[in-house]
Design an enzyme around this catalytic site. Structure first.
Site, PDB file in Angstrom:
ATOM      1  N   HIS A 652       0.811  -1.224   0.000  1.00 54.21           N
ATOM      2  CA  HIS A 652       0.000   0.000   0.000  1.00 54.21           C
ATOM      3  C   HIS A 652       0.844   1.273   0.000  1.00 54.21           C
ATOM      4  O   HIS A 652       0.306   2.366  -0.193  1.00 54.21           O
ATOM      5  CB  HIS A 652      -1.031  -0.013   1.142  1.00 54.21           C
ATOM      6  CG  HIS A 652      -0.501   0.346   2.486  1.00 54.21           C
ATOM      7  ND1 HIS A 652      -0.325  -0.576   3.494  1.00 54.21           N
ATOM      8  CD2 HIS A 652      -0.121   1.531   3.006  1.00 54.21           C
ATOM      9  CE1 HIS A 652       0.142   0.023   4.557  1.00 54.21           C
ATOM     10  NE2 HIS A 652       0.282   1.306   4.295  1.00 54.21           N
ATOM     11  N   ASP A 704      -0.772  -7.413   1.600  1.00 56.06           N
ATOM     12  CA  ASP A 704      -0.113  -6.099   1.660  1.00 56.06           C
ATOM     13  C   ASP A 704       1.401  -6.282   1.824  1.00 56.06           C
ATOM     14  O   ASP A 704       1.948  -6.126   2.911  1.00 56.06           O
ATOM     15  CB  ASP A 704      -0.701  -5.294   2.828  1.00 56.06           C
ATOM     16  CG  ASP A 704      -0.296  -3.840   2.770  1.00 56.06           C
ATOM     17  OD1 ASP A 704       0.316  -3.427   1.759  1.00 56.06           O
ATOM     18  OD2 ASP A 704      -0.588  -3.123   3.743  1.00 56.06           O
ATOM     19  N   SER A 798       3.931   2.046   8.134  1.00 62.25           N
ATOM     20  CA  SER A 798       3.594   1.066   7.118  1.00 62.25           C
ATOM     21  C   SER A 798       4.850   0.498   6.499  1.00 62.25           C
ATOM     22  O   SER A 798       5.794   1.221   6.214  1.00 62.25           O
ATOM     23  CB  SER A 798       2.772   1.741   6.048  1.00 62.25           C
ATOM     24  OG  SER A 798       1.535   2.033   6.602  1.00 62.25           O
TER      25      SER A 798
END
Ligand SMILES: *[C@@H]1O[C@H](CO)[C@@H](O)[C@H](O)[C@H]1NC(C)=O
Ligand SMILES: *[C@@H]1O[C@H](CO)[C@@H](O)[C@H](O)[C@H]1NC(C)=O
Ligand SMILES: *[C@@H]1O[C@H](CO)[C@@H](O)[C@H](O)[C@H]1NC(C)=O
Ligand SMILES: *[C@@H]1O[C@H](CO)[C@@H](O)[C@H](O)[C@H]1NC(C)=O
Ligand SMILES: *[C@@H]1O[C@H](CO)[C@@H](O)[C@H](O)[C@H]1NC(C)=O
Ligand SMILES: *[C@@H]1O[C@H](CO)[C@@H](O)[C@H](O)[C@H]1NC(C)=O
Ligand SMILES: [Ca+2]
Ligand SMILES: [Ca+2]
Ligand SMILES: [Ca+2]
Length: 848
Positions: A652, A704, A798
């Site tokens: 992502h 992801d 992330s």
């Protein structure tokens, strides 16, 4: 940060005193490989010995014997017993002669005369003891220092293998008991020598030397400027196995010696290699300052100070792994004679003497805090370390801090107190042996009629924001903010009335304290629980039939080899190992050894103190952490190093509505970074190729994961290293503590952290996680929730790592930071990409 998900802070969530961790064995999926028990016993021995430090070590037999029994590959037949050597070291004070410089020269006539007399004297005394005379080898005087004339002595006994059963009789008391006679007849010196005091204690035989043995021996004189010495071969090629070196340092009378190690990099096993420092010219246990091994980061240098004008630094190496060694600086400084302090401000700070260096031995300080009449004092230690071998934290007989008649010692992560009057006295005491980092404390005055204006008052007197009352987290430290609460919807109501985050249910950790959060999770007594939580009949365990859908009932059986399941490691020869988490665990489980191939990963070159304090990561603590900068926006995402050429991150970060994110040239990677403003020792690399998962789903963050190929390989250093990828069979059971790290925002929509932040989290049961996230979790995801306190930052970024340490000491990439609900929401778990499920994909893409 844009749309990038990040993680929430754990504002002062305190430590849950009642969290009782399962032992490693209970936590892990059953691990029945044959070697396990044996190794565990040996490991326990090593750990117990390491914890007990000097004492146990000194009482063990010859190092060769120990080495043999610690090798996991050795057969289990006990090694033949070998001869033992016992050595005792200490001081004799001679009261009726005057000190001369000749006594510093071991070739002088006076040195040899007096030493000869003292050695003969000791030989005679030991000769009169039936037991000791049988094994007595020799005594040696290794030096003198001024004051009254102090001679440094050691005594050696050799015990042949056949007589090892007499070893328990070799106690310090027995050896000292022989030395009652204090008059030494001198044949050479022309008058009797009067010994006014004598001490001997056991020491490591490897540390003793005779005065005529000049190999790797240095007699140094300290002055007011720093002088240097290094270990042999420093820094390259490094020291060799079998090294025995000694540095005797003398300072002027009345001065003490300050010694620091700007570089300290020796083997990480203190049994074989160590530096021992003494407040003496000989290796006396009772005058030991400290003993250390490992590779210390520059943020945590070893710095010690003597209590007198002599010091001995001894260096022993038995390891075959060559390391650079150390560089040391020494100088003489005035002693700290008085360290008493009176503090009268409404708030203030104080530390142990020399902090953050080690405090000096043989010192006592009294800190008196006085605030206006009617006020009270609240104090908090942010650092507390007074650890000594063989000291019981309950009695505190050696170094301690005493407050309101109670002694504190050892190592503490939280210590908060409140006074009952307007005066508080803190006594610090350090005895003659072993010193440590000491303490750092702060205090503030408060009004007892309104101790916490606008806040909640804990039972111990400290304050926490009212919003933390009944939030399920132990913010007070004594749980007083969490009693008598009404639980929220996202909390679990414990039987004892406490509220806990729901995601702590069924994670095999007793969070409620009464076990009620773990009650509905276990199987019937005649059943066995599969790794996915399903219960099966115990009779189906190891019956060569796959009954758990994940095969975990057949994954750890001694008698049914060869069944390959989701939870068994498959060797290169396609045979399966009946042993959970077999890869890179330091034991060869596969016949072809393929489970231990490519295992130069998951290690932290720097040795870290358990308490580095706070939530800032230390230098080199997470050497696989990478910062990803996007265009001119600075830090945007994170990644983990899995090889010199490859990083793993989250899809992502790259698959967004902005096509620029997918272009490698828009990204810059920074490895070995801790502080975003600090580029020293950072390796900057461009990205050659970004591989996102083709089944990445931007709606629910499924799959992801992304792989980044670097344009040029990294060079691994103390602060840059890869993390191990777990095999697809690897299990990270619920309740297992792991760490999440990142430069994530310090609050929802807040600023990024400048220094890398770390937070301890624990793995959450999948069923529970799916419930608390309302069914948004796929099998390619796993959850974890915050565990310990003091976290003030929005943790993680992330693409960054969820790092989990296995029993072997190696770190594995359990997850990749993927998404979570906002920031600063304590009772919401973080969701991570489950690396085991994507392990095969990583291999297909990179060959790793
Ligand atoms: C030691 O020195 C003092 C004075 O400096 C002297 O009186 C004494 O005789 C000396 N003792 C010996 C044994 O030399
Ligand atoms: C004392 O020990 C040394 C080696 O440690 C040995 O060489 C020597 O022979 C021994 N001497 C006696 C009298 O046992
Ligand atoms: C005490 O130390 C803390 C942090 O270490 C600092 O924020 C505070 O200002 C200090 N207080 C005083 C009175 O020096
Ligand atoms: C310890 O300190 C006291 C004075 O504080 C001193 O008299 C004594 O000699 C010291 N002991 C050692 C071993 O340095
Ligand atoms: C997860 O929790 C459920 C109950 O909510 C329990 O039945 C299951 O056994 C747990 N799973 C594991 C792996 O402990
Ligand atoms: C294997 O051993 C287990 C006990 O560890 C036993 O219950 C089981 O019956 C055995 N299975 C076979 C096939 O021998
Ligand atoms: Ca609370
Ligand atoms: Ca629990
Ligand atoms: Ca293995």
């Amino acid at each position: 940060m844009g749309s990038v998900a990040h993680y929430e802070p754990q504002e002062r969530n305190g430590r849950n005193e009642r969290v009782t961790f399962l032992t490693e064995k209970e936590k892990m999926a059953p691990k029945n490989c044959k070697m396990v028990l044996i190794i565990a016993v040996i490991l326990f021995f090593i750990i117990a010995a390491a914890v007990a430090g000097f004492l146990i070590w000194f009482f063990t037999a010859k190092p060769t014997q120990l080495k043999a029994s610690t090798s996991p590959t050795s057969t289990m037949v006990a090694p033949p017993p070998s001869d033992a050597v016992r050595a005792y070291s200490g001081q004799m004070v001679i009261s009726n002669i005057n000190y001369t410089n000749d006594l510093e020269d071991s070739s002088s006539l006076q040195f040899q005369d007096i030493s000869g007399d003292l050695q003969d004297h000791l030989g005679n005394l030991f000769g009169q003891d039936k037991l000791l005379s049988k094994y007595y080898n020799r005594s040696s005087i290794i030096g003198y220092s001024e004051g009254s004339v102090v001679s440094y002595v050691w005594v050696q006994f050799d015990i042949p293998a056949a007589d090892l059963d007499v070893l328990p009789q070799f106690t310090d008391n027995r050896v000292m008991g022989v030395l009652r006679s204090r008059r030494v007849q001198s044949r050479r010196f022309g008058q009797d020598l009067m010994v006014s005091s004598l001490t001997l204690s056991s020491t490591d035989p490897r540390l003793v030397r005779t005065p005529d043995d000049k190999s790797c021996f240095y007699a140094l004189t300290a002055n007011d400027k720093d002088q240097e010495f290094t270990s042999p071969g420093y820094p390259s090629p490094g020291y060799q196995s079998g090294t025995r070196c000694h540095w005797q340092i003398r300072a002027s009378k009345g001065k003490v010696i300050a010694l620091s190690f700007p570089i300290f990099n020796i083997e990480d096993d203190c049994m074989g290699d160590f530096v021992a420092i003494y407040n003496s010219l000989c290796p006396e246990n009772r005058n030991a300052i400290t003993q250390k091994c490992g590779n210390r980061p520059p943020s945590n240098p070893l710095q010690v100070i003597s209590s007198g004008n002599v010091m001995l630094v001894s260096f022993v190496s038995d390891s075959t792994v060559q390391q650079p060694g150390f560089r040391a600086l020494f100088r003489q400084v005035p002693p700290i004679l008085a360290c008493d302090q009176t503090l009268s401000g409404l708030s203030g700070n104080f530390t142990s003497p020399n902090y953050p260096s080690f405090y000096p031995p043989n010192l006592s300080c009294l800190y008196t805090i006085q605030v206006p009449q009617g006020m009270r004092i609240r104090m908090k230690f942010s650092m507390f370390r007074m650890k000594e071998p063989d000291t019981d934290q309950g009695s505190c007989k050696k170094d301690y801090v005493e407050i309101m008649s109670k002694r504190y010692c050892g190592e503490r992560s939280v210590l908060q107190l409140a006074s009952t009057t307007n005066v508080l006295q803190v006594k610090f005491y350090s005895d003659s042996s072993y010193t440590d980092k000491g303490f750092e404390a702060s205090y503030s005055a408060f009004n007892p009629s309104n101790p916490c204006p606008g806040e909640f008052t804990c039972k111990a007197g400290n304050c926490v924001p009212s919003s933390l009352r009944c939030d399920g987290w132990n913010d007070c430290g004594d749980l007083s903010d969490e009693v008598g609460c009404q639980c929220d919807a996202d909390q679990f109501s414990c039987k004892n009335g406490m509220c806990k985050p729901k995601y702590w249910v069924c994670d095999r950790v007793n969070d409620c304290g009464d076990g009620s959060d773990e009650m509905e999770c276990s199987c019937d007594p005649d059943q066995w629980k599969c790794n996915n939580g399903v219960c099966i009949s115990k009779s189906k365990l190891c019956d060569a039939v796959k009954d758990c859908s994940d095969g975990s009932d057949e994954s750890s059986c001694d008698n049914s080899t060869g069944i390959c399941t989701d939870f068994t490691f498959k060797c290169k020869n396609n045979k399966c190992v009946n042993c959970a988490n077999a890869e890179c665990d330091g034991k060869e489980d596969c016949e072809d050894g393929s489970d231990e191939e490519n295992c130069n990963c998951g290690i932290r070159p720097y040795k870290h103190n358990r308490i580095v304090g706070g939530t800032d990561a230390d230098i080199g603590e997470w050497p696989w952490q990478v910062s990803l900068h996007f265009q001119t926006n600075g830090h945007t995402c994170a990644a983990s190093i899995i090889s010199e050429r490859w990083l793993v991150s989250a899809s992502h970060c790259f698959s967004t509505s902005n096509p620029d994110n997918a272009l490698p040239e828009n990204w810059q990677t920074y490895s070995g970074m801790r502080d975003q403003q600090e580029m020293n020792s950072v390796q900057q690399r461009k990205i050659k190729r970004i591989i996102t998962h083709k089944n990445y789903n931007s709606m629910n963050f499924d799959n992801d994961i992304a792989l980044l190929e670097l344009a040029a390989p990294l060079e691994f250093t103390n602060t840059i290293h890869s993390i191990c990828l777990p095999d697809s069979s690897h299990t990270f059971p619920p309740g297992k503590p792991c760490w999440v790290t990142g430069w994530g925002a310090l609050a929802e929509d807040g600023m990024l952290a400048q220094v890398l932040q770390k937070a301890q989290v624990k793995i959450i049961n999948d069923t529970v996680c799916n419930e608390v996230t309302e069914g948004q979790v796929t099998s390619r995801m796993m959850c974890s929730g915050y565990l310990t306190g003091g976290v003030d930052a929005c943790q993680g970024d992330s693409g960054g790592p969820l790092s989990c340490q296995e029993e072997s000491g190696k770190w594995f990439l359990g997850g990749i930071v993927s998404w979570g609900e906002g920031c600063a929401r304590k009772n919401k778990p973080g969701v991570y990409t489950r690396v085991t499920k994507l392990r095969q994909w990583i291999k297909e893409q990179t060959g790793i």
